[in-house]
Design a protein around this motif. Structure first.
Motif, short mmCIF file in Angstrom:
data_model
loop_
_atom_site.label_atom_id
_atom_site.label_comp_id
_atom_site.label_asym_id
_atom_site.label_seq_id
_atom_site.Cartn_x
_atom_site.Cartn_y
_atom_site.Cartn_z
N LEU A 60 2.01 -1.03 -49.63
CA LEU A 60 0.85 -0.39 -50.27
C LEU A 60 -0.23 -0.07 -49.24
CD1 LEU A 60 -0.67 0.52 -52.77
CD2 LEU A 60 -1.44 -1.85 -53.09
N LEU A 61 -0.52 -1.01 -48.34
CA LEU A 61 -1.52 -0.76 -47.30
C LEU A 61 -1.08 0.38 -46.38
CD1 LEU A 61 -2.68 -4.35 -46.28
CD2 LEU A 61 -3.87 -2.68 -47.71
N GLN A 62 0.21 0.44 -46.08
CA GLN A 62 0.72 1.54 -45.25
C GLN A 62 0.53 2.88 -45.93
OE1 GLN A 62 4.74 0.15 -44.63
NE2 GLN A 62 4.24 -0.87 -42.70
N LEU A 63 0.77 2.93 -47.23
CA LEU A 63 0.56 4.17 -47.99
C LEU A 63 -0.91 4.57 -48.01
CD1 LEU A 63 2.97 3.69 -51.05
CD2 LEU A 63 3.20 5.37 -49.20
N LEU A 64 -1.78 3.58 -48.22
CA LEU A 64 -3.22 3.86 -48.26
C LEU A 64 -3.72 4.32 -46.89
CD1 LEU A 64 -4.50 0.89 -50.46
CD2 LEU A 64 -4.28 3.30 -51.12
N ASN A 65 -3.22 3.70 -45.83
CA ASN A 65 -3.60 4.12 -44.48
C ASN A 65 -3.13 5.53 -44.20
OD1 ASN A 65 -5.12 2.05 -43.19
ND2 ASN A 65 -3.29 0.78 -43.09
N ALA A 66 -1.89 5.84 -44.58
CA ALA A 66 -1.33 7.17 -44.34
C ALA A 66 -2.11 8.23 -45.11
CB ALA A 66 0.14 7.20 -44.75
N ALA A 67 -2.59 7.87 -46.29
CA ALA A 67 -3.34 8.82 -47.11
C ALA A 67 -4.82 8.90 -46.70
CB ALA A 67 -3.23 8.43 -48.58
N GLY A 68 -5.23 8.04 -45.78
CA GLY A 68 -6.62 8.04 -45.34
C GLY A 68 -7.57 7.36 -46.30
N ALA A 69 -7.02 6.63 -47.28
CA ALA A 69 -7.87 6.02 -48.30
C ALA A 69 -8.71 4.88 -47.76
CB ALA A 69 -7.00 5.52 -49.45
N LEU A 70 -8.31 4.30 -46.62
CA LEU A 70 -9.05 3.17 -46.06
C LEU A 70 -9.96 3.58 -44.90
CD1 LEU A 70 -6.20 0.48 -46.03
CD2 LEU A 70 -7.94 0.85 -47.77
N ASN A 71 -10.03 4.88 -44.62
CA ASN A 71 -10.83 5.33 -43.48
C ASN A 71 -12.31 4.98 -43.63
OD1 ASN A 71 -8.53 6.37 -42.37
ND2 ASN A 71 -8.94 8.50 -42.93
N ALA A 72 -12.79 5.00 -44.86
CA ALA A 72 -14.21 4.78 -45.10
C ALA A 72 -14.64 3.37 -44.72
CB ALA A 72 -14.55 5.05 -46.57
N ILE A 73 -13.74 2.40 -44.89
CA ILE A 73 -14.12 1.02 -44.57
C ILE A 73 -13.55 0.56 -43.24
CG2 ILE A 73 -14.32 0.40 -47.00
CD1 ILE A 73 -11.66 -1.02 -46.78
N ALA A 74 -12.63 1.34 -42.66
CA ALA A 74 -12.01 0.93 -41.39
C ALA A 74 -13.04 0.88 -40.26
CB ALA A 74 -10.88 1.89 -41.03
N ALA A 75 -14.10 1.71 -40.36
CA ALA A 75 -15.10 1.74 -39.30
C ALA A 75 -15.91 0.45 -39.25
CB ALA A 75 -16.03 2.93 -39.50
N ASN A 76 -16.01 -0.22 -40.39
CA ASN A 76 -16.75 -1.49 -40.44
C ASN A 76 -15.75 -2.63 -40.24
OD1 ASN A 76 -18.08 -3.89 -41.31
ND2 ASN A 76 -19.53 -2.66 -42.49
N THR A 77 -15.69 -3.13 -39.01
CA THR A 77 -14.67 -4.13 -38.65
C THR A 77 -14.73 -5.37 -39.52
OG1 THR A 77 -14.77 -3.36 -36.36
CG2 THR A 77 -13.72 -5.48 -36.75
N VAL A 78 -15.93 -5.87 -39.75
CA VAL A 78 -16.08 -7.10 -40.53
C VAL A 78 -15.63 -6.88 -41.97
CG1 VAL A 78 -17.74 -8.78 -41.43
CG2 VAL A 78 -17.95 -7.94 -39.08
N PHE A 79 -16.13 -5.83 -42.59
CA PHE A 79 -15.78 -5.55 -43.99
C PHE A 79 -14.28 -5.30 -44.13
CE2 PHE A 79 -15.62 -2.78 -47.81
CZ PHE A 79 -16.22 -3.67 -48.70
N TYR A 80 -13.70 -4.55 -43.20
CA TYR A 80 -12.27 -4.25 -43.25
C TYR A 80 -11.45 -5.53 -43.11
CZ TYR A 80 -7.85 -1.87 -42.24
OH TYR A 80 -6.55 -1.43 -42.28
N ALA A 81 -11.84 -6.40 -42.17
CA ALA A 81 -11.10 -7.64 -41.95
C ALA A 81 -11.16 -8.55 -43.17
CB ALA A 81 -11.65 -8.37 -40.72
N VAL A 82 -12.35 -8.63 -43.78
CA VAL A 82 -12.51 -9.53 -44.93
C VAL A 82 -11.78 -8.99 -46.16
CG1 VAL A 82 -14.19 -10.49 -46.56
CG2 VAL A 82 -14.68 -10.49 -44.11
N VAL A 83 -11.96 -7.69 -46.44
CA VAL A 83 -11.38 -7.11 -47.66
C VAL A 83 -9.90 -6.84 -47.52
CG1 VAL A 83 -11.44 -5.13 -49.23
CG2 VAL A 83 -13.57 -6.12 -48.38
N VAL A 84 -9.50 -6.13 -46.46
CA VAL A 84 -8.10 -5.74 -46.31
C VAL A 84 -7.27 -6.87 -45.71
CG1 VAL A 84 -6.52 -4.09 -45.22
CG2 VAL A 84 -8.75 -3.32 -46.07
N GLY A 85 -7.79 -7.48 -44.66
CA GLY A 85 -7.02 -8.54 -44.00
C GLY A 85 -7.04 -9.87 -44.74
#
Length: 258
Positions: A60-85
């Motif tokens: 699911l994360l691979q699909l979201l990354n491929a679709a660019g759906a996570l681009n908005a939060i990927a720039a914020n390292t802390v938020f991305y790590a906490v929410v996605v990771g």
């Protein structure tokens, strides 16, 4: 074109692969023979990790990354790590544990909980780190001697790609392999702790224990990604958390149903 890796480095790949693929199986066989674990919750623990991570979350994360759906939060390292990771792993894995605990109506003892937790944790060890170091070992052998059949692993790679692959493998020294093994020990201890929280939620019918497991999982993963005190300090911090979780599991043993 061939490359040469040091004997120490190849040995570290082989040792890490052995410790994360063969040793867990031997450990589980010994525990089963000694009747310290039960096979049904152990097997369901394996299934819970495989389905929650390998079948659902990671694709699911691979699909979201491929679709660019996570681009908005990927720039914020802390938020991305906490929410996605962290949070996403906690939600998927703890929900899988919740389903497993609900299915195991006749397996609610401390031994059953530990069996499930070991199945979940060791499945991660074998699939994530075990297969990675087996792959590293095979690639190092193929790069050293590109003759078939191992040479087939390098099919389609040009000179630049081979150089890059070699540099990546060369950067994984024995020290990194040892720290990776230490991290897996911490992770297995944490999985036992999280499993105890989720099983408690089911046995006592108190959902807050499940949410506590999700929060703990988020914190554990966030520490692994965000702690900027250096790799060794990070692994020691994770080991401390793992030992605390393992200590809690042992201390609460007498409170479990007989």
């Amino acid at each position: 074109m061939s490359f040469v890796f040091s004997g120490v480095q190849v040995a570290s790949f082989a040792a890490a692969a052995f410790c994360t693929l063969v040793l867990p199986v031997v450990l589980l066989i010994v525990l089963a023979v000694m009747k310290k674990i039960r096979l049904a919750p152990l097997a369901l623990g394996f299934v819970s990790f495989f389905v929650s991570q390998m079948v659902l979350r990671i694709p699911l994360l691979q699909l979201l990354n491929a679709a660019g759906a996570l681009n908005a939060i990927a720039a914020n390292t802390v938020f991305y790590a906490v929410v996605v990771g962290g949070l996403s792993a906690g939600l998927f894995e703890e929900t899988a544990r919740l389903g497993g605990a609900a299915i195991l109506k006749n397996y609610r003892t401390w031994k059953d909980m530990v069996s499930f937790g070991l199945g979940h944790g060791l499945c991660e060890v074998m699939l994530v780190m075990g297969m990675a170091y087996l792959n590293n070992l095979l690639l190092a052998a193929a790069l050293t001697d590109p003759a078939e059949p191992l040479g087939l692993l390098l099919t389609g790679l040009d000179s630049a790609a081979l150089q890059q692959l070699t540099a990546q493998l060369a950067a994984i020294g024995p020290g990194l392999a040892a720290l990776a093994l230490l991290e897996r020990v911490s992770a297995v201890l944490f999985h036992l702790f999280a499993t105890s929280l989720v099983f408690t939620a089911v046995i006592r019918r108190k959902p807050l224990w499940y949410f506590a497991a999700v929060a703990a999982h988020t914190l554990f993963n966030a520490v692994a990604v965000l702690l900027s005190a250096g790799l060794v300090a990070t692994e020691l911090a994770l080991l401390t958390l793992g030992l605390c979780g393992g200590g809690y599991v042992l201390a609460a043993r007498r409170k479990w149903p007989a």
